[in-house]
Design a protein around this motif. Sequence first.
Motif, PDB file in Angstrom:
ATOM      1  N   LEU A   1      42.297  32.929  39.326  1.00 55.30           N
ATOM      2  CA  LEU A   1      42.507  33.376  37.948  1.00 55.30           C
ATOM      3  C   LEU A   1      43.176  34.748  37.886  1.00 55.30           C
ATOM      4  O   LEU A   1      43.655  35.163  36.812  1.00 55.30           O
ATOM      5  CB  LEU A   1      41.165  33.444  37.200  1.00 55.30           C
ATOM      6  CG  LEU A   1      40.616  32.149  36.599  1.00 55.30           C
ATOM      7  CD1 LEU A   1      40.402  31.079  37.650  1.00 55.30           C
ATOM      8  CD2 LEU A   1      39.325  32.410  35.843  1.00 55.30           C
ATOM      9  N   LEU A   2      43.200  35.460  38.996  1.00 54.72           N
ATOM     10  CA  LEU A   2      43.673  36.842  39.001  1.00 54.72           C
ATOM     11  C   LEU A   2      45.035  37.043  38.319  1.00 54.72           C
ATOM     12  O   LEU A   2      45.161  37.912  37.433  1.00 54.72           O
ATOM     13  CB  LEU A   2      43.712  37.390  40.431  1.00 54.72           C
ATOM     14  CG  LEU A   2      42.376  37.898  40.984  1.00 54.72           C
ATOM     15  CD1 LEU A   2      42.443  38.042  42.500  1.00 54.72           C
ATOM     16  CD2 LEU A   2      42.002  39.235  40.341  1.00 54.72           C
ATOM     17  N   PRO A   3      46.072  36.287  38.672  1.00 51.97           N
ATOM     18  CA  PRO A   3      47.372  36.540  38.033  1.00 51.97           C
ATOM     19  C   PRO A   3      47.348  36.329  36.527  1.00 51.97           C
ATOM     20  O   PRO A   3      48.045  37.023  35.781  1.00 51.97           O
ATOM     21  CB  PRO A   3      48.300  35.516  38.713  1.00 51.97           C
ATOM     22  CG  PRO A   3      47.626  35.160  39.984  1.00 51.97           C
ATOM     23  CD  PRO A   3      46.156  35.233  39.696  1.00 51.97           C
ATOM     24  N   TYR A   4      46.540  35.364  36.078  1.00 47.60           N
ATOM     25  CA  TYR A   4      46.507  35.027  34.657  1.00 47.60           C
ATOM     26  C   TYR A   4      45.649  35.995  33.844  1.00 47.60           C
ATOM     27  O   TYR A   4      45.717  36.001  32.616  1.00 47.60           O
ATOM     28  CB  TYR A   4      45.999  33.593  34.482  1.00 47.60           C
ATOM     29  CG  TYR A   4      46.744  32.606  35.341  1.00 47.60           C
ATOM     30  CD1 TYR A   4      48.053  32.219  35.024  1.00 47.60           C
ATOM     31  CD2 TYR A   4      46.169  32.089  36.504  1.00 47.60           C
ATOM     32  CE1 TYR A   4      48.751  31.334  35.828  1.00 47.60           C
ATOM     33  CE2 TYR A   4      46.863  31.206  37.311  1.00 47.60           C
ATOM     34  CZ  TYR A   4      48.156  30.838  36.968  1.00 47.60           C
ATOM     35  OH  TYR A   4      48.853  29.967  37.780  1.00 47.60           O
ATOM     36  N   LEU A   5      44.870  36.804  34.532  1.00 49.08           N
ATOM     37  CA  LEU A   5      44.010  37.774  33.850  1.00 49.08           C
ATOM     38  C   LEU A   5      44.515  39.210  33.975  1.00 49.08           C
ATOM     39  O   LEU A   5      44.148  40.067  33.165  1.00 49.08           O
ATOM     40  CB  LEU A   5      42.589  37.687  34.406  1.00 49.08           C
ATOM     41  CG  LEU A   5      41.844  36.378  34.158  1.00 49.08           C
ATOM     42  CD1 LEU A   5      40.495  36.401  34.868  1.00 49.08           C
ATOM     43  CD2 LEU A   5      41.657  36.109  32.668  1.00 49.08           C
ATOM     44  N   PHE A   6      45.374  39.468  34.982  1.00 42.43           N
ATOM     45  CA  PHE A   6      45.765  40.853  35.253  1.00 42.43           C
ATOM     46  C   PHE A   6      47.271  41.117  35.225  1.00 42.43           C
ATOM     47  O   PHE A   6      47.683  42.278  35.137  1.00 42.43           O
ATOM     48  CB  PHE A   6      45.211  41.298  36.610  1.00 42.43           C
ATOM     49  CG  PHE A   6      43.730  41.538  36.598  1.00 42.43           C
ATOM     50  CD1 PHE A   6      43.214  42.765  36.201  1.00 42.43           C
ATOM     51  CD2 PHE A   6      42.841  40.535  36.959  1.00 42.43           C
ATOM     52  CE1 PHE A   6      41.848  42.993  36.176  1.00 42.43           C
ATOM     53  CE2 PHE A   6      41.477  40.746  36.935  1.00 42.43           C
ATOM     54  CZ  PHE A   6      40.978  41.985  36.538  1.00 42.43           C
ATOM     55  N   LYS A   7      48.083  40.081  35.285  1.00 40.95           N
ATOM     56  CA  LYS A   7      49.533  40.299  35.363  1.00 40.95           C
ATOM     57  C   LYS A   7      50.047  41.106  34.181  1.00 40.95           C
ATOM     58  O   LYS A   7      50.881  42.009  34.330  1.00 40.95           O
ATOM     59  CB  LYS A   7      50.270  38.962  35.462  1.00 40.95           C
ATOM     60  CG  LYS A   7      51.754  39.111  35.770  1.00 40.95           C
ATOM     61  CD  LYS A   7      52.404  37.762  36.006  1.00 40.95           C
ATOM     62  CE  LYS A   7      53.870  37.918  36.368  1.00 40.95           C
ATOM     63  NZ  LYS A   7      54.526  36.606  36.626  1.00 40.95           N
ATOM     64  N   ASN A   8      49.562  40.789  33.001  1.00 41.87           N
ATOM     65  CA  ASN A   8      49.981  41.507  31.791  1.00 41.87           C
ATOM     66  C   ASN A   8      48.781  42.103  31.053  1.00 41.87           C
ATOM     67  O   ASN A   8      48.767  42.162  29.818  1.00 41.87           O
ATOM     68  CB  ASN A   8      50.763  40.563  30.866  1.00 41.87           C
ATOM     69  CG  ASN A   8      52.065  40.096  31.486  1.00 41.87           C
ATOM     70  OD1 ASN A   8      52.901  40.908  31.857  1.00 41.87           O
ATOM     71  ND2 ASN A   8      52.227  38.783  31.597  1.00 41.87           N
ATOM     72  N   ASP A   9      47.769  42.492  31.829  1.00 37.81           N
ATOM     73  CA  ASP A   9      46.550  43.099  31.263  1.00 37.81           C
ATOM     74  C   ASP A   9      45.836  42.170  30.277  1.00 37.81           C
ATOM     75  O   ASP A   9      45.193  42.628  29.327  1.00 37.81           O
ATOM     76  CB  ASP A   9      46.862  44.425  30.568  1.00 37.81           C
ATOM     77  CG  ASP A   9      47.188  45.539  31.544  1.00 37.81           C
ATOM     78  OD1 ASP A   9      46.717  45.459  32.689  1.00 37.81           O
ATOM     79  OD2 ASP A   9      47.901  46.476  31.161  1.00 37.81           O
ATOM     80  N   GLU A  10      45.929  40.861  30.514  1.00 41.39           N
ATOM     81  CA  GLU A  10      45.301  39.907  29.603  1.00 41.39           C
ATOM     82  C   GLU A  10      43.802  40.148  29.461  1.00 41.39           C
ATOM     83  O   GLU A  10      43.269  40.161  28.343  1.00 41.39           O
ATOM     84  CB  GLU A  10      45.547  38.463  30.089  1.00 41.39           C
ATOM     85  CG  GLU A  10      46.977  37.993  29.985  1.00 41.39           C
ATOM     86  CD  GLU A  10      47.809  38.307  31.223  1.00 41.39           C
ATOM     87  OE1 GLU A  10      48.901  37.727  31.356  1.00 41.39           O
ATOM     88  OE2 GLU A  10      47.369  39.122  32.060  1.00 41.39           O
ATOM     89  N   LEU A  11      43.115  40.347  30.589  1.00 42.25           N
ATOM     90  CA  LEU A  11      41.668  40.556  30.533  1.00 42.25           C
ATOM     91  C   LEU A  11      41.340  41.897  29.895  1.00 42.25           C
ATOM     92  O   LEU A  11      40.471  41.995  29.024  1.00 42.25           O
ATOM     93  CB  LEU A  11      41.066  40.470  31.935  1.00 42.25           C
ATOM     94  CG  LEU A  11      39.534  40.570  32.013  1.00 42.25           C
ATOM     95  CD1 LEU A  11      38.873  39.420  31.257  1.00 42.25           C
ATOM     96  CD2 LEU A  11      39.056  40.598  33.450  1.00 42.25           C
ATOM     97  N   LYS A  12      42.040  42.922  30.305  1.00 45.26           N
ATOM     98  CA  LYS A  12      41.797  44.270  29.774  1.00 45.26           C
ATOM     99  C   LYS A  12      41.947  44.303  28.262  1.00 45.26           C
ATOM    100  O   LYS A  12      41.175  44.976  27.558  1.00 45.26           O
ATOM    101  CB  LYS A  12      42.775  45.260  30.416  1.00 45.26           C
ATOM    102  CG  LYS A  12      42.597  46.695  29.965  1.00 45.26           C
ATOM    103  CD  LYS A  12      43.601  47.603  30.656  1.00 45.26           C
ATOM    104  CE  LYS A  12      43.454  49.043  30.200  1.00 45.26           C
ATOM    105  NZ  LYS A  12      44.437  49.936  30.871  1.00 45.26           N
ATOM    106  N   ASN A  13      42.887  43.558  27.732  1.00 46.75           N
ATOM    107  CA  ASN A  13      43.143  43.564  26.298  1.00 46.75           C
ATOM    108  C   ASN A  13      42.191  42.669  25.511  1.00 46.75           C
ATOM    109  O   ASN A  13      42.182  42.716  24.274  1.00 46.75           O
ATOM    110  CB  ASN A  13      44.588  43.123  26.026  1.00 46.75           C
ATOM    111  CG  ASN A  13      45.599  44.125  26.540  1.00 46.75           C
ATOM    112  OD1 ASN A  13      45.319  45.319  26.619  1.00 46.75           O
ATOM    113  ND2 ASN A  13      46.779  43.644  26.924  1.00 46.75           N
ATOM    114  N   ALA A  14      41.405  41.871  26.217  1.00 41.09           N
ATOM    115  CA  ALA A  14      40.519  40.927  25.526  1.00 41.09           C
ATOM    116  C   ALA A  14      39.048  41.316  25.583  1.00 41.09           C
ATOM    117  O   ALA A  14      38.275  40.962  24.688  1.00 41.09           O
ATOM    118  CB  ALA A  14      40.685  39.530  26.128  1.00 41.09           C
ATOM    119  N   VAL A  15      38.641  42.041  26.621  1.00 43.63           N
ATOM    120  CA  VAL A  15      37.214  42.258  26.853  1.00 43.63           C
ATOM    121  C   VAL A  15      36.571  43.150  25.798  1.00 43.63           C
ATOM    122  O   VAL A  15      37.227  43.945  25.138  1.00 43.63           O
ATOM    123  CB  VAL A  15      36.934  42.854  28.251  1.00 43.63           C
ATOM    124  CG1 VAL A  15      37.245  41.851  29.331  1.00 43.63           C
ATOM    125  CG2 VAL A  15      37.709  44.155  28.445  1.00 43.63           C
TER     126      VAL A  15
END
Length: 344
Positions: free
Chosen positions: A86-100
């Motif tokens: 899941l790493l690329p899909y959560l961190f490539k464009n800060d997806e996780l950082k922007n959602a948490v």
Amino acid sequence: MVKTVGIVSLSRGTIGEDFVKHEVELGTKRLEEMGLKVKFMPNALKGIEYLEVHPEKRAEDLIAAYKDPEIDMILCAIGGDDTYRLLPYLFKNDELKNAVNDKIFLGFSDTTINHFMLHKVGVKSFYGQSFLADICEMDKDILPYTKKYFTELITTGKIKEITPSDVWYESRTNFDLDQMGTALPKHEDNGFELLQGESSFAGEILGGCIDSIYDIFNGERYADMPVLCSKYELFPSKEDWKGKILLLESSEEQPAPEKYRAALQYLKDYGVFDVISGVLVGKPMDRKYEVEYKQVLKEVIANESLPIVCNINIGHALPRCIIPFGVEAVVDTSDRKMVKFTWQ
């Protein structure tokens, strides 16, 4: 107070398979009887094969769960062994950082990798239980010790302290429908054990399944896992580990002492044992290699002053407590054998 639970399959898609349908129905009913609304995220029930091929859909579910205003708690369905994908899909464009946000996140085993992901973006999380392994337990109810901590978490949003279980259970080996309502063999337990060092120490707890940590450094299982983990700087830096308490527990694969030693050696070479304040060790599943693991811990760490507390009821052995990551903890085994947590 938790009102709605969102269930995600971030590793293996087991809960979407027919062979566990009776368990999933039981667990769902139990959550509803606790007064909770249950939301299975869109891809959580799509099965093992689909989710193995589509890690991006697993990542989408995690992001959606954090963004859903109705969901108060994200509960992992089960572990597995490839949530690192899941790493690329959560961190490539800060997806996780922007959602948490500050929603409760609970899971264990391969979910160790997801806990490191959340730690990387500064989010607190809870380690120790999952939907299929705990809420769907086929006994007449969730195991009492396990249920106590789950209930505390959904009613208060916190875990105030953990104390030892009076008993431990042998692992279930048959999950067929005809096993519904059957009890697990249980044995008297002997509390937390101070293996070495001072009986009291403090720090934020972080860590998880030693098998998953081993795979971060070793590409034996998945050749690209160390590559991706390094690329996205998943494992905390040595500076980040400073003053923390390392939690380690071993998986249902019951790693041989040689593999356990190799995993600890990776941590030693990284410098983790030079900067942490202590180690908490989960009871091994069915107590296999319990004596050997203790000996290996002392030999590899090779520092008698570093506190090591064993036989914590966490991880793959039953029953399971819940341990918060990202909050200050005080471990004291001198008298009441407990771990207290300080919430900021």
